[in-house]
Design a protein around this motif. Structure first.
Motif, PDB file in Angstrom:
ATOM      1  N   MET A 285       0.989   9.198   4.699  1.00  0.00           N
ATOM      2  CA  MET A 285       2.179   8.724   4.004  1.00  0.00           C
ATOM      3  C   MET A 285       2.081   7.248   3.650  1.00  0.00           C
ATOM      4  N   ASP A 286       1.255   6.507   4.371  1.00  0.00           N
ATOM      5  CA  ASP A 286       1.107   5.078   4.088  1.00  0.00           C
ATOM      6  C   ASP A 286       0.605   4.845   2.675  1.00  0.00           C
ATOM      7  N   LYS A 287      -0.327   5.694   2.237  1.00  0.00           N
ATOM      8  CA  LYS A 287      -0.860   5.578   0.884  1.00  0.00           C
ATOM      9  C   LYS A 287       0.240   5.795  -0.154  1.00  0.00           C
ATOM     10  N   ALA A 288       1.093   6.796   0.096  1.00  0.00           N
ATOM     11  CA  ALA A 288       2.196   7.084  -0.821  1.00  0.00           C
ATOM     12  C   ALA A 288       3.187   5.925  -0.852  1.00  0.00           C
ATOM     13  N   ARG A 289       3.492   5.386   0.317  1.00  0.00           N
ATOM     14  CA  ARG A 289       4.437   4.259   0.383  1.00  0.00           C
ATOM     15  C   ARG A 289       3.914   3.053  -0.402  1.00  0.00           C
ATOM     16  N   GLU A 290       2.613   2.800  -0.274  1.00  0.00           N
ATOM     17  CA  GLU A 290       2.031   1.670  -0.972  1.00  0.00           C
ATOM     18  C   GLU A 290       2.039   1.894  -2.483  1.00  0.00           C
ATOM     19  N   LYS A 291       1.691   3.104  -2.894  1.00  0.00           N
ATOM     20  CA  LYS A 291       1.610   3.407  -4.326  1.00  0.00           C
ATOM     21  C   LYS A 291       2.988   3.368  -4.981  1.00  0.00           C
TER      22      LYS A 291
ATOM     23  N   LYS B 153      12.343   1.743  -3.948  1.00  0.00           N
ATOM     24  CA  LYS B 153      12.825   1.466  -2.592  1.00  0.00           C
ATOM     25  C   LYS B 153      13.653   2.605  -1.997  1.00  0.00           C
ATOM     26  N   GLU B 154      14.256   3.424  -2.856  1.00  0.00           N
ATOM     27  CA  GLU B 154      15.182   4.442  -2.359  1.00  0.00           C
ATOM     28  C   GLU B 154      14.483   5.719  -1.878  1.00  0.00           C
TER      29      GLU B 154
END
Length: 253
Positions: A1-7, A12-13
């Motif tokens: 999920m970190d990759k998705a959060r970064e991309k 923000k929502e």
């Protein structure tokens, strides 16, 4: 999920949950408080009974009835491709659906075919002079967003999404050479040689089979039909292949 959060950090929502087609124990949590699902088959997954039937069953159990499935043009006729079997599974479970059936992605040139273009200056496929209809996934994404936000209007429909150009890979290579300085050549190989090339490169067997089906069948099929659905839904013409090559020019050099 970190990759998705970064991309996707600018959005923000967004909320994130873990989901993995190959780990059914992630299904329940990922589908909590969900009304509508956008379903996309990962390219390497071709065993529909193993990976998709359990997921569709969980959707049914959790009474999630609305599914927007990114299928493929001709899925209703071609029983050998995975998308056909997924469509049938969704219908068999009495889920409401929208099947988006796009033609061949322009972005295949910037993903699965890009390494050969960059390193060998070649497009290597078993496609002969078979013609493909080309569509930009940005056009597909636009329509998918419309379907998710207004599911009821298009419920239980199949929508073909195409561009306005049918071109074989010889013609695509010619377009490349008109738009970029480094020449690109299309090399048509037989299916067995293609399998050996990709196997040697380390591509998984399931992905090779999917690529073979996708790129060989147009040799023996009639030229793809052209739909005006994108223009009817958005009021705009779909992207042209030349404009796409110009837009992604830096990747190809």
């Amino acid at each position: 999920m970190d990759k998705a959060r970064e991309k996707l950090k600018e959005f923000k929502e967004l909320k994130y949950v873990r989901f993995d087609f190959e780990q059914p124990d992630t299904f329940e949590t990922a589908l909590e408080n969900i009304d509508t699902v956008f379903l996309l088959r990962p390219p390497h997954i071709s065993d529909i009974e193993k990976y998709f039937r359990p997921l569709i069953s969980v959707l049914k159990e959790k009474q999630i009835k609305e599914v927007v499935f990114l299928s493929v043009q001709g899925a209703e006729r071609s029983k050998v491709i995975p998308h056909h079997r997924i469509e049938q599974l969704i219908k068999a479970h009495d889920l409401d659906f929208i099947f988006l059936r796009p033609s061949y992605f322009m972005q295949n040139l910037t993903t699965t075919l890009l390494q050969d273009i960059q390193e060998k200056r070649k497009i290597i496929l078993p496609s002969g002079r078979g013609k493909f209809n080309w569509i930009d996934i940005e056009n597909i994404a636009e329509v998918a967003a419309m379907m998710l936000s207004d599911f009821s209007t298009h419920k239980n429909q199949a929508i073909e999404l195409t561009g306005y150009e049918n071109k074989n890979f010889y013609q695509v290579a010619e377009l490349f050479n008109q738009e970029i300085n480094l020449p690109v050549r299309y090399v048509s190989v037989n299916p067995l040689r293609f399998f050996r090339i990709r196997k040697k490169e380390g591509m998984v067997r399931g992905m090779i089979v999917v690529m073979l089906l996708l790129h060989f069948l147009p040799r023996v099929q009639k030229e793809p039909s052209i739909s005006r659905s994108y223009e009817q839904l958005t009021g705009k013409a779909p992207s042209s292949l030349r404009d796409f090559i110009r837009r992604e020019k830096e990747l190809f050099c």
